[in-house]
Design a protein around this motif. Structure first.
Motif, short mmCIF file in Angstrom:
data_model
loop_
_atom_site.label_atom_id
_atom_site.label_comp_id
_atom_site.label_asym_id
_atom_site.label_seq_id
_atom_site.Cartn_x
_atom_site.Cartn_y
_atom_site.Cartn_z
N TRP A 164 46.35 41.05 37.93
CA TRP A 164 46.20 39.60 37.91
C TRP A 164 47.44 38.91 38.50
N PRO A 165 47.30 37.91 39.37
CA PRO A 165 46.07 37.23 39.77
C PRO A 165 45.28 37.93 40.87
N SER A 225 42.74 39.93 41.35
CA SER A 225 41.67 40.41 40.48
C SER A 225 40.80 41.43 41.19
N TRP A 272 37.53 41.14 40.71
CA TRP A 272 36.34 40.29 40.87
C TRP A 272 35.06 41.00 40.43
N LEU A 287 33.51 40.64 37.42
CA LEU A 287 32.79 39.99 36.33
C LEU A 287 31.29 39.88 36.63
N ARG A 311 35.46 36.45 23.06
CA ARG A 311 36.01 37.29 24.12
C ARG A 311 37.19 38.11 23.60
N ILE A 314 41.28 37.02 32.21
CA ILE A 314 40.55 35.84 32.67
C ILE A 314 40.54 35.76 34.19
N VAL A 315 39.36 35.58 34.76
CA VAL A 315 39.23 35.54 36.22
C VAL A 315 39.38 34.10 36.73
N ASP A 347 41.25 31.48 36.48
CA ASP A 347 42.47 30.85 36.97
C ASP A 347 43.15 31.66 38.08
N ALA A 348 42.59 32.82 38.42
CA ALA A 348 43.25 33.71 39.37
C ALA A 348 43.38 33.08 40.76
N LEU A 349 42.33 32.43 41.22
CA LEU A 349 42.35 31.84 42.56
C LEU A 349 43.38 30.71 42.65
N MET A 407 46.09 30.52 40.95
CA MET A 407 47.42 31.13 40.99
C MET A 407 47.69 31.76 42.35
N TYR A 443 34.62 27.79 34.91
CA TYR A 443 35.24 28.23 36.16
C TYR A 443 35.73 27.03 36.96
#
Lengths: 150, 308
Positions: free
Chosen positions: A31-32, A34, A36, A38, A74, B117-118, B120-122, B124, B272
């Motif tokens: 992270w960040p 990812s 991807w 999900l 979660r 958590i995905v 907030d990745a973009l 950042m 999102y």
């Protein structure tokens, strides 16, 4: 001031984009950067989950709302997924946390927090009525720590 | 070999194209404002309260335990102040790195007590690009010049300069956005294939929520509709990189993307907004919109008729 890109720009772009691609393809979750992933795997009709119940001195059970925990269900589910692999000291500390939370919520009469594993089939849902959950007690959190029951 | 060289040269030409400095400034303003908002509304105190669940994710290994509430609060305040300073173009050499470091640690704390958590990745990733762009991001639409050289306003360009130094961060952020959606689609093809659309997969995703709401149940109870939504989502994600090369498609794909995320928010309760707002900030040509607004607000006087 020059309108050209700085000298470091090309190496930066190359490394940045390579990291994006590599993390997605390997896959790695740095992270960040990812992976991807999900929702990428198929869901099935059979579902499993967790529920926590606070128990007072009289034995009365009250649903301990896992969704009210930080990050909601979660976080709760993720913690329980690897709970048995953790050291006894860590399990005891997490259990103490949940018991403290339950005591704050339901009062000092709270004695235990029971953790149940739930299983249900989505086919069994009828309109707004949820499918019945089959529950198995897996852990009990008391002042003595976490004990496995499942 | 020559073809590969040609392709690489064309890619390099696209990434390092000349862009308007104001467009990069608009991305700076939007991304930093969004980061400040995300930092302000997040509950890091709740994360700290469950420090026992701390399992360091990736770079969070540098911490032996969950940072304390005091540390989290200081990071949150510093992060917000630094993001706001970067938003207005103040002390970018300090404000952008500080905002990045604070939010990396705070997001890392959240990622270390549950699933990563995905959403907030973009945001950042775009902050990292902004950090790499250096002073170029602050050369337009910035109060920096006004503070240092008041009362001379000339340092803040009215019609900003154009160059590759503004182009590459914009184009790199665009590629990051495009790849994020492309790989989200690729992973669905990779792990599930066509059954991601043709099976009951989306119905089960919608049905498996703790408390499926009306919209989720409405779609889940209509298999054909569920297949259409699943197919639409997969098509949108997989073909999203087309927006890089066919700008007109942005008018179709970006509203489609926002609609998809709003639908996910309503049906599944998953937020999102940081991701789709980042896409919106990066792809919209804000200087053009500002110019149009200016023309609308104060239209240029019509030329006077000359009698003679």
């Amino acid at each position: 001031m020059s309108a050209a890109a700085p000298r470091y720009a090309r190496p930066f772009v190359a490394v940045f984009l390579a990291a994006l691609v590599v993390c997605a393809l390997v896959p790695l979750n740095f992270w960040p950067f990812s992976n991807w992933e999900l929702f990428s795997r198929l869901r099935r009709d059979e579902q499993t989950g967790w529920a926590a119940v606070a128990v007072d001195r009289t034995g009365r059970e009250r649903v301990y709302p896992a969704t009210s925990l930080p990050h909601g269900y979660r976080g709760f589910a993720a913690v329980l997924a690897g709970f048995s692999e953790r050291s006894a000291a860590v399990r005891d500390a997490i259990c103490a946390d949940w018991l403290y939370d339950a005591t704050e919520r339901f009062g000092t009469g709270t004695r235990l927090v029971r953790i149940y594993r739930l299983e249900w089939e989505l086919f069994d849902r009828h309109g707004n009525r949820e499918a019945p959950r089959h529950r198995t007690m897996e852990w009990v959190c008391s002042t003595k720590g976490a004990s496995e029951t499942g | 070999m020559r073809q590969a060289e040609n392709l690489l040269r064309r890619a390099d030409g696209w990434v390092f194209a000349h862009e308007d400095g104001r467009r990069l400034a608009a991305i700076r303003i939007g991304i930093c404002a969004l980061l400040a908002l995300r930092l302000a509304i997040a509950d890091y105190g709740g994360t700290v309260r469950h420090a026992t669940a701390f399992q360091p994710h990736f770079y969070m290994d540098v911490f032996e335990q969950m940072p304390s509430l005091e540390v989290a609060t200081i990071l949150q305040i510093c992060g917000i102040v630094a993001s706001l300073a970067a938003m207005v173009g103040l002390a970018l050499r300090v404000s952008v790195p500080l905002a990045v470091v604070c939010s990396l640690i705070l997001d890392g704390m959240v990622n270390s007590v549950g699933r990563v958590i995905v959403g907030d990745a973009l945001l950042m990733l775009c902050m990292l690009v902004l950090l790499a762009s250096g002073a170029a991001a602050g050369e337009a639409w910035s109060i920096r010049g006004r503070v240092h050289r008041a009362p001379k306003p000339a340092i803040v360009p009215r019609s900003a300069s154009i160059g590759a130094r503004y182009g590459w961060p914009i184009r790199t952020a665009m590629i990051a956005c495009a790849l994020a959606y492309f790989f989200a689609g690729v992973q669905k093809w990779r792990y599930s294939g066509l059954p991601w659309v043709t099976s009951d997969n989306l119905r089960w995703i919608l049905d498996s929520q703790a408390h499926p709401d009306g919209l989720a149940q409405f779609i889940a109870d209509r298999p054909l509709l569920a297949h259409v939504f699943a197919g639409g989502a997969l098509l949108l994600e997989t073909t999203f990189p087309l927006v890089l090369f066919v700008p007109r498609l942005r008018w179709l794909f970006i509203p489609g993307l926002i609609a998809m995320h709003v639908g996910i928010r309503v049906a599944l309760g998953l937020d999102y907004s940081a991701q789709w707002l980042t896409v919106l900030i990066v792809f919209v040509n804000w200087p053009v919109i500002v110019a149009r607004l200016r023309r609308t607000v104060s239209p240029a006087p019509a030329p006077r008729e000359v009698h003679g």
